[in-house]
Scaffold this active site. Structure first.
Site, short mmCIF file in Angstrom:
data_model
loop_
_atom_site.label_atom_id
_atom_site.label_comp_id
_atom_site.label_asym_id
_atom_site.label_seq_id
_atom_site.Cartn_x
_atom_site.Cartn_y
_atom_site.Cartn_z
N GLN A 1 -4.57 -3.62 6.78
CA GLN A 1 -3.74 -2.45 7.09
C GLN A 1 -2.27 -2.88 7.27
OE1 GLN A 1 -6.86 -2.59 9.30
NE2 GLN A 1 -7.67 -1.86 7.39
N ALA B 1 -10.04 -1.84 4.29
CA ALA B 1 -8.87 -2.54 3.74
C ALA B 1 -9.04 -2.81 2.25
CB ALA B 1 -8.67 -3.84 4.49
N GLY B 2 -8.88 -1.76 1.44
CA GLY B 2 -9.09 -1.95 0.01
C GLY B 2 -8.06 -2.90 -0.59
N HIS B 3 -8.55 -3.88 -1.33
CA HIS B 3 -7.61 -4.72 -2.06
C HIS B 3 -8.16 -5.03 -3.44
CE1 HIS B 3 -9.91 -6.91 1.01
NE2 HIS B 3 -10.00 -7.93 0.19
N THR C 1 -7.00 2.85 -2.42
CA THR C 1 -8.01 2.00 -3.06
C THR C 1 -9.40 2.32 -2.51
OG1 THR C 1 -6.31 0.32 -2.80
CG2 THR C 1 -8.36 -0.42 -3.74
N ALA D 1 0.83 -4.30 -0.95
CA ALA D 1 0.58 -5.32 -1.98
C ALA D 1 0.61 -6.72 -1.37
CB ALA D 1 1.57 -5.19 -3.14
N LYS D 2 0.00 -6.85 -0.21
CA LYS D 2 -0.08 -8.15 0.47
C LYS D 2 -0.87 -9.16 -0.37
CE LYS D 2 -2.01 -5.90 4.01
NZ LYS D 2 -1.68 -4.49 3.86
N ASP E 1 -1.12 -1.04 2.46
CA ASP E 1 -1.02 -0.98 1.00
C ASP E 1 0.30 -1.52 0.47
OD1 ASP E 1 -3.49 0.45 1.08
OD2 ASP E 1 -2.35 2.25 1.58
P1 IMP Z 1 -9.50 3.99 9.86
O1 IMP Z 1 -8.99 2.59 9.82
O2 IMP Z 1 -10.52 4.29 8.78
O3 IMP Z 1 -9.97 4.38 11.23
O4 IMP Z 1 -8.27 4.96 9.54
C1 IMP Z 1 -7.19 5.14 10.45
C2 IMP Z 1 -5.89 5.33 9.69
O5 IMP Z 1 -5.54 4.11 9.06
C3 IMP Z 1 -5.94 6.37 8.58
O6 IMP Z 1 -4.67 6.99 8.48
C4 IMP Z 1 -6.19 5.55 7.34
O7 IMP Z 1 -5.73 6.18 6.16
C5 IMP Z 1 -5.37 4.32 7.66
N1 IMP Z 1 -5.84 3.10 6.98
C6 IMP Z 1 -6.92 2.35 7.30
N2 IMP Z 1 -7.00 1.29 6.48
C7 IMP Z 1 -5.96 1.37 5.64
C8 IMP Z 1 -5.49 0.53 4.58
O8 IMP Z 1 -6.06 -0.52 4.26
N3 IMP Z 1 -4.37 0.96 3.94
C9 IMP Z 1 -3.70 2.08 4.32
N4 IMP Z 1 -4.09 2.88 5.29
C10 IMP Z 1 -5.22 2.53 5.96
#
Ligand code: IMP
Length: 428
Positions: A226, A39-41, A301, A15-16, A13
């Protein structure tokens, strides 16, 4: 032409997407190589805002070929929803969106497994996004129960595979908890064959596509999902995601050798955030943390969860910048820190009475570390309208300079707001 990679150097997160946007329209290929719909963006395009979690940001640009590489785990429902979202808004998504036939497919039993595993983990919960990412990668590596995107296109084969896999999954889920959902292989097969019709026009051999593009000297951008501290090998294991989010994942997750990547831009926030469980040495569980969360709108997100907030951790960023091979960093959300009487930078840790300068990626060792801070003067000015480095208040410049010194890398830009214009180039 060497490729570029934009990678987050904290826990995601960072802000890539804004940096990707700033790099402009010069890229002909935009490639994701890891993760999935975790990967919410948010992409602002003119007066419209799109919320994506799976498709690369390039999809909004008709001249760009957007690639979902073999390293991803794909939930077809999300794929279809995101394509629909764009189509309804008048963005044409056709042959310019290519999904690797080698990417792996997420099924509802992956989500159920994750839900049960998290529920029984108590305090050791990873705090995942609940999108089935980890269980799908487990199946990929385990090989026996995995299904690749290409297999969705062969109806008889898919039916057979699911008849083999689903009874095993049902037994496993039941063993995890009596209340576990159970699945019917034939129902799932028909459901996924329906999705396959939507996916089919996009499915292709992305490795060959990218190799051809390299030969043609096409300009490529790799979007890391991530953050580096969530990398499965080098992050704060086990509180990580299940893929290689560092640029080291590019080679495996797209088939493009790392030597083709000539520029790596590390992205950091001017502070730190993390969603989910795991150690976070500079975390602020106080009013300052609450203030930063509120002003920075630090809510996930994908899941809407409040993000954990803390001071900038130079020990962590030095570690990830080295792992990523970052050439430079961009410092985002500096405007959020305005109004604080003082700001802090973590320069090193103390652990068991010893000074620690190197980030211990072992979560248990990290939990024993306490951050040692350098305290700098804050600034009151609103930074959101500032457009040149010289106009920044001296205290804000001083803060950025200290980040540069502590991370030992040049700074590409400083960001003072979500808009493209709210960006300050930094002469190093
Ligand atoms: P997973 O990727 O859903 O297995 O989650 C594993 C860990 O990565 C957790 O702590 C999530 O909150 C974190 N995580 C996964 N994707 C993101 C992202 O895009 N931004 C921030 N944290 C993420």
């Amino acid at each position: 032409m060497p490729a570029t990679c934009v990678v987050g150097l904290q826990w995601g997160d960072e802000a890539k997407g804004k940096i990707t946007d700033l790099l402009g329209d010069g890229f002909e290929y935009v490639v994701r190589y890891n993760g999935g719909a975790n990967a919410g963006h948010t992409i602002v395009w003119g007066d419209r805002t799109f919320k994506l979690s799976l498709l690369p940001t390039g999809v909004l640009k008709p001249h760009v070929t957007s690639v979902i590489g073999n390293g991803l785990v794909v939930n077809p429902v999300r794929f279809i929803e995101e394509v629909d979202q764009l189509t309804k808004a008048g963005v044409s998504v056709g042959k310019n969106l290519v999904l690797s036939d080698h990417a792996h497919v997420i099924f509802p039993y992956h989500m159920e497994e994750e839900r049960l595993a998290e529920a029984e983990s108590g305090d050791g919960k990873i705090g995942t996004t609940g999108r089935g990412i980890g269980p799908c990668y487990q199946d990929k590596v385990g090989r026996r129960h995995a299904i690749r995107v290409g297999e969705l296109l062969n109806a008889e084969h898919l039916r057979l595979r699911l008849r083999q896999i689903v009874p095993i999954k049902n037994r496993m889920l039941k063993a995890m908890h009596d209340s576990a959902k159970q699945f019917d292989a034939d129902t799932l097969a028909e459901e996924y064959l329906g999705y396959a019709k939507h996916l089919a026009p996009h499915v292709g051999d992305t490795v060959q596509l990218l190799h051809t593009a390299l030969k043609q000297n096409k300009n490529m951008l790799f979007e890391a999902a991530q953050g580096s501290l969530l990398d499965v090998d080098h992050g704060t294991y086990p509180y990580v995601t299940s893929s290689s989010s560092l640029p080291s994942g590019i080679w495996a997750g797209s088939g493009v050798p790392s030597r083709n990547v000539g520029r790596i831009i590390g992205v950091v926030k001017a502070y730190t955030t993390r969603v989910g469980g795991g150690p976070f040495p500079t975390e602020l569980n106080n009013d300052t943390g609450e203030r930063i969360r509120k002003i920075g709108r630090e809510y996930g997100t994908v899941t809407g969860r409040p993000r954990r907030v803390g001071w900038f951790d130079a020990v962590a960023v030095r570690y990830t910048a080295a792992l990523a091979g970052a050439d430079e960093i961009s410092v985002m959300l500096l405007d959020v820190l305005s109004g604080l009487p003082e700001v802090k930078l973590c320069t090193h840790y103390e652990c068991d009475g010893q000074r620690v300068d190197h980030f211990p990626s072992d979560a248990h060792a990290l939990e024993r570390c306490t951050p040692v801070y350098e305290t700098l003067a804050g600034w009151n000015e609103n930074l959101t309208g500032i457009r040149t480095y010289a106009e920044l208040p001296a205290a804000a410049r001083n803060y950025v300079e200290r980040i540069r010194e502590l991370v030992e890398l040049p700074i590409f830009v400083v960001s003072v707001g979500p808009d493209r214009a709210q960006t300050i180039p930094v002469g190093n």
